[in-house]
Design an enzyme around this catalytic site. Structure first.
Site, PDB file in Angstrom:
ATOM      1  N   GLU A   1       1.147  -4.735  -4.198  1.00 24.12           N
ATOM      2  CA  GLU A   1       1.165  -5.482  -2.923  1.00 24.12           C
ATOM      3  C   GLU A   1       1.798  -4.542  -1.906  1.00 24.12           C
ATOM      4  O   GLU A   1       3.018  -4.376  -1.893  1.00 24.12           O
ATOM      5  CB  GLU A   1       1.991  -6.771  -3.076  1.00 24.12           C
ATOM      6  CG  GLU A   1       1.393  -7.794  -4.023  1.00 24.12           C
ATOM      7  CD  GLU A   1       0.159  -8.484  -3.454  1.00 24.12           C
ATOM      8  OE1 GLU A   1      -0.121  -8.344  -2.247  1.00 24.12           O
ATOM      9  OE2 GLU A   1      -0.547  -9.150  -4.231  1.00 24.12           O
TER      10      GLU A   1
ATOM     11  N   GLU B   1       2.704   0.613  10.554  1.00 21.52           N
ATOM     12  CA  GLU B   1       3.458  -0.643  10.467  1.00 21.52           C
ATOM     13  C   GLU B   1       4.683  -0.556  11.363  1.00 21.52           C
ATOM     14  O   GLU B   1       5.478   0.374  11.214  1.00 21.52           O
ATOM     15  CB  GLU B   1       3.935  -0.831   9.021  1.00 21.52           C
ATOM     16  CG  GLU B   1       3.174  -1.848   8.240  1.00 21.52           C
ATOM     17  CD  GLU B   1       3.823  -2.140   6.884  1.00 21.52           C
ATOM     18  OE1 GLU B   1       4.325  -1.216   6.225  1.00 21.52           O
ATOM     19  OE2 GLU B   1       3.788  -3.312   6.496  1.00 21.52           O
TER      20      GLU B   1
HETATM   21  P1  NAP Z   1       9.624   0.626  -0.285  1.00 20.87           P
HETATM   22  O1  NAP Z   1      10.452   1.657   0.355  1.00 20.87           O
HETATM   23  O2  NAP Z   1       8.275   1.005  -0.769  1.00 20.87           O
HETATM   24  O3  NAP Z   1      10.495   0.013  -1.474  1.00 20.87           O
HETATM   25  C1  NAP Z   1      10.068  -1.058  -2.252  1.00 20.87           C
HETATM   26  C2  NAP Z   1      10.762  -1.025  -3.600  1.00 20.87           C
HETATM   27  O4  NAP Z   1      10.377   0.168  -4.267  1.00 20.87           O
HETATM   28  C3  NAP Z   1      12.278  -0.998  -3.525  1.00 20.87           C
HETATM   29  O5  NAP Z   1      12.785  -1.708  -4.624  1.00 20.87           O
HETATM   30  C4  NAP Z   1      12.590   0.480  -3.650  1.00 20.87           C
HETATM   31  O6  NAP Z   1      13.859   0.771  -4.167  1.00 20.87           O
HETATM   32  C5  NAP Z   1      11.535   0.903  -4.653  1.00 20.87           C
HETATM   33  N1  NAP Z   1      11.193   2.314  -4.623  1.00 20.87           N
HETATM   34  C6  NAP Z   1      11.194   3.169  -3.567  1.00 20.87           C
HETATM   35  N2  NAP Z   1      10.778   4.386  -3.963  1.00 20.87           N
HETATM   36  C7  NAP Z   1      10.509   4.292  -5.297  1.00 20.87           C
HETATM   37  C8  NAP Z   1      10.051   5.217  -6.290  1.00 20.87           C
HETATM   38  N3  NAP Z   1       9.759   6.484  -5.984  1.00 20.87           N
HETATM   39  N4  NAP Z   1       9.892   4.768  -7.568  1.00 20.87           N
HETATM   40  C9  NAP Z   1      10.171   3.498  -7.890  1.00 20.87           C
HETATM   41  N5  NAP Z   1      10.617   2.586  -6.999  1.00 20.87           N
HETATM   42  C10 NAP Z   1      10.772   2.977  -5.713  1.00 20.87           C
HETATM   43  O7  NAP Z   1       9.376  -0.625   0.690  1.00 20.87           O
HETATM   44  P2  NAP Z   1      10.447  -1.460   1.479  1.00 20.87           P
HETATM   45  O8  NAP Z   1      10.871  -0.662   2.669  1.00 20.87           O
HETATM   46  O9  NAP Z   1      11.483  -1.993   0.569  1.00 20.87           O
HETATM   47  O10 NAP Z   1       9.562  -2.729   1.927  1.00 20.87           O
HETATM   48  C11 NAP Z   1       8.756  -2.697   3.031  1.00 20.87           C
HETATM   49  C12 NAP Z   1       7.316  -2.428   2.668  1.00 20.87           C
HETATM   50  O11 NAP Z   1       6.874  -3.398   1.725  1.00 20.87           O
HETATM   51  C13 NAP Z   1       6.378  -2.563   3.844  1.00 20.87           C
HETATM   52  O12 NAP Z   1       5.439  -1.525   3.823  1.00 20.87           O
HETATM   53  C14 NAP Z   1       5.708  -3.910   3.609  1.00 20.87           C
HETATM   54  O13 NAP Z   1       4.457  -4.046   4.220  1.00 20.87           O
HETATM   55  C15 NAP Z   1       5.618  -3.947   2.122  1.00 20.87           C
HETATM   56  N6  NAP Z   1       5.480  -5.328   1.636  1.00 20.87           N
HETATM   57  C16 NAP Z   1       4.269  -5.717   1.141  1.00 20.87           C
HETATM   58  C17 NAP Z   1       4.092  -7.030   0.723  1.00 20.87           C
HETATM   59  C18 NAP Z   1       2.753  -7.482   0.191  1.00 20.87           C
HETATM   60  O14 NAP Z   1       2.724  -8.540  -0.428  1.00 20.87           O
HETATM   61  N7  NAP Z   1       1.671  -6.773   0.394  1.00 20.87           N
HETATM   62  C19 NAP Z   1       5.149  -7.938   0.776  1.00 20.87           C
HETATM   63  C20 NAP Z   1       6.377  -7.499   1.279  1.00 20.87           C
HETATM   64  C21 NAP Z   1       6.532  -6.186   1.706  1.00 20.87           C
HETATM   65  P3  NAP Z   1      15.100   1.133  -3.227  1.00 20.87           P
HETATM   66  O15 NAP Z   1      15.761  -0.162  -3.008  1.00 20.87           O
HETATM   67  O16 NAP Z   1      15.914   2.065  -4.004  1.00 20.87           O
HETATM   68  O17 NAP Z   1      14.560   1.715  -1.980  1.00 20.87           O
END
Ligand code: NAP
Length: 488
Positions: free
Chosen positions: A261, A392
């Site tokens: 997602e 975004e």
């Molecule tokens: P993110 O930076 O991609 O992080 C999401 C999760 O992944 C966090 O738990 C993060 O941990 C972890 N993570 C980051 N890098 C990783 C890696 N290399 N390996 C494993 N895990 C890793 O996203 P975010 O800033 O938290 O959330 C915002 C994004 O989520 C936006 O792009 C939004 O559109 C998307 N989103 C999508 C949906 C959907 O249903 N399509 C719903 C909600 C949000 P850390 O806490 O350590 O960073």
């Protein structure tokens, strides 16, 4: 109880340790990570900083419990989910306060998220009882085919900070219903809601080892070895497209089943025949829910040329009147962004659009004082080349641009690598169907500014993801299909 004491009580009541094999324990290295209040930039508390060894211990526990859990009675799994659904609702006020403290959104929105999050448990409690198969003949009549559904197996879940509870229950609900065990890694900025969920599921009677939680400041190092472990059978991720791509790549070596997602870039189309009052209300909801920090947030407004100016002005009147402040304060509608880099990115995108010729209708500034706030902002006449039409925004900024024909509107809407959701406002039913069919997205809000619902198959196409969460489709993500060819 004073407000500060109430906040402290809520924070104190949450476990700060890892949850592995039904036990709460410190991180193996003894490390902790700080959780901040984005409205004050001050520390709320510290939680365990899990290591790769801890993550592996969580997978050990999940793998050990999988067989028994996979064979448990659907009634038992449904009962646990139902109980947890009730507990989430009973504790909605405390859980909402906890969420507002760690994430920043206004209390009313946090409360709405708890109710929404609980709804996934209610929905999948019912679905747990309806896992079935089919019985049919070989086409040539010689044999019979029994098709059965079985749990995928131990699943790694990685969730983002923007909906700290609902992005968890949307995965955990179907996994429990299907009989899968879980290793959950919440976002490091908002671990408290997930830890509270662990306590609720434990109290609801979920056997130890079915749901394991690893909070950590090194997400890649801790989850990487799990993705390479053949005992892991599923990776369910919600987060950015950038990280999603890396995880898909990492999953290839074990041909791991993945659900993704990912990010969005939602267009919001308003045709000249639309009910403009409804469009302005829908726009406000689609833009400002979660301070604009939602994958479903309206990222760009494409408006029929003759009504563009009026729409911008009316939206600006509403957005400019929203009270900004700490989410715990009365009547606040706009909380802080999650951190300083997020706010800097929003400011940068606004500046880029202004440099390229957009006009500032309202807002556009970083206010003085503590907390990562950004003013609700409307920009008019935003040119197609502005970065915020492609990236975004993840903040309270509404860029408005004009379109000419229906074809032009569709072309602009689809001109992105993302395909999560689109919003369409029109009162012409034929146009509505034509445009909904033409949009390259997984979801459309038709004369409606919000699409999310536990019973609906949430998800995107193109680079917004793979798979669906919610609805019957959400359960399928945690089931494998097996058939037995029966010789008669
Ligand atoms: P993110 O930076 O991609 O992080 C999401 C999760 O992944 C966090 O738990 C993060 O941990 C972890 N993570 C980051 N890098 C990783 C890696 N290399 N390996 C494993 N895990 C890793 O996203 P975010 O800033 O938290 O959330 C915002 C994004 O989520 C936006 O792009 C939004 O559109 C998307 N989103 C999508 C949906 C959907 O249903 N399509 C719903 C909600 C949000 P850390 O806490 O350590 O960073």
């Amino acid at each position: 109880m004073s407000i500060a004491t109430e906040e402290q009580t809520v924070v104190d009541s949450v476990e700060k340790r890892l949850y592995i094999g039904g036990e709460w324990r410190d991180a193996s290295g003894g490390g902790t990570l700080e959780v901040l209040d984005p409205a004050t930039e001050e520390a709320l508390c510290e939680v365990a900083d899990g290591t790769p060894d801890d993550a592996m211990a969580a997978l050990d526990a999940a793998a050990e419990q999988q067989r028994e859990w996979g064979q448990s009675a659907p009634n038992d799994r449904a009962g646990i989910l139902w109980k947890a659904f009730e507990m989430l609702n009973e504790r909605a006020d405390e859980l909402a306060l906890l969420m507002t403290l760690e994430m920043g959104k206004p209390l009313a929105e946090s409360r709405a998220e708890i109710v929404y999050a609980a709804d996934f448990f209610r929905w999948f409690s019912g679905e747990a009882l309806r896992i079935d198969g089919t019985y049919k003949q070989f086409a040539n009549g010689t044999s019979r085919v029994l098709v059965m559904k079985q749990p995928v197996g131990p699943s790694l879940m990685i969730t983002p900070w923007n909906f700290p509870m609902a992005m968890g229950t949307r995965k955990v609900g179907p996994a429990i219903a299907a009989g899968c065990t879980i290793v959950m890694k919440p976002a490091q900025q908002t671990p408290l809601s997930m830890l509270a969920l662990g306590q609720i599921l434990e109290e609801a009677g979920l056997p130890g080892g079915v749901f394991n939680i690893v909070t950590t400041s090194s997400s890649s190092k801790t989850t990487g070895p799990l993705i390479q472990d053949p005992r892991l059978r599923k990776l369910s991720f919600t987060g950015s497209t950038e990280v999603g791509r890396k995880l898909i790549e990492a999953s290839a070596s074990q041909v791991l089943k993945t659900s993704m997602e990912l990010g969005g870039n939602a267009p919001f189309l308003i045709f000249e025949d639309a009910d403009l009052d409804a469009a302005v209300e829908g726009a406000l909801l689609a833009k400002m829910r979660n301070i604009g920090e939602a994958c479903t947030a309206a990222n760009r407004f494409h408006v029929a040329e003759p009504i563009q100016e009026e729409f911008s002005r009316r939206l600006a009147d509403k957005m400019g009147a929203l009270k900004m402040g700490r989410g715990t304060e009365e009547d606040v509608r706009v909380g802080p962004l999650i951190d300083q880099p997020s706010r800097e990115k929003v400011a940068e995108l606004v500046q880029d659009a202004l440099d390229k010729g957009a006009t500032r209708v309202v807002g556009g500034e970083i206010p003085d004082g503590r907390g990562y706030f950004f003013q609700p902002t409307v920009l008019g006449d935003v040119p197609q080349g502005a970065r915020m039409f492609r990236e975004e925004i993840f903040g309270p900024v509404a860029p408005v641009g004009a379109f000419g024909s229906e074809e032009d509107a569709l072309a602009r809407a689809n001109d992105t690598e993302y395909g999560l959701v689109a919003y369409v406002y029109t009162s012409d039913i034929k146009r509505a169907i034509r445009v909904c069919e033409g949009l390259e997205t997984g979801m459309v809000g038709l004369n409606q500014g919000m699409v999310s619902n536990a019973g609906a198959p949430f998800g995107g196409v193109k680079q917004s993801g793979i798979g669906r969460e919610g609805g019957t489709e959400g359960l399928e993500e945690f089931l494998e299909t097996k058939y037995v060819a029966v010789n008669l």
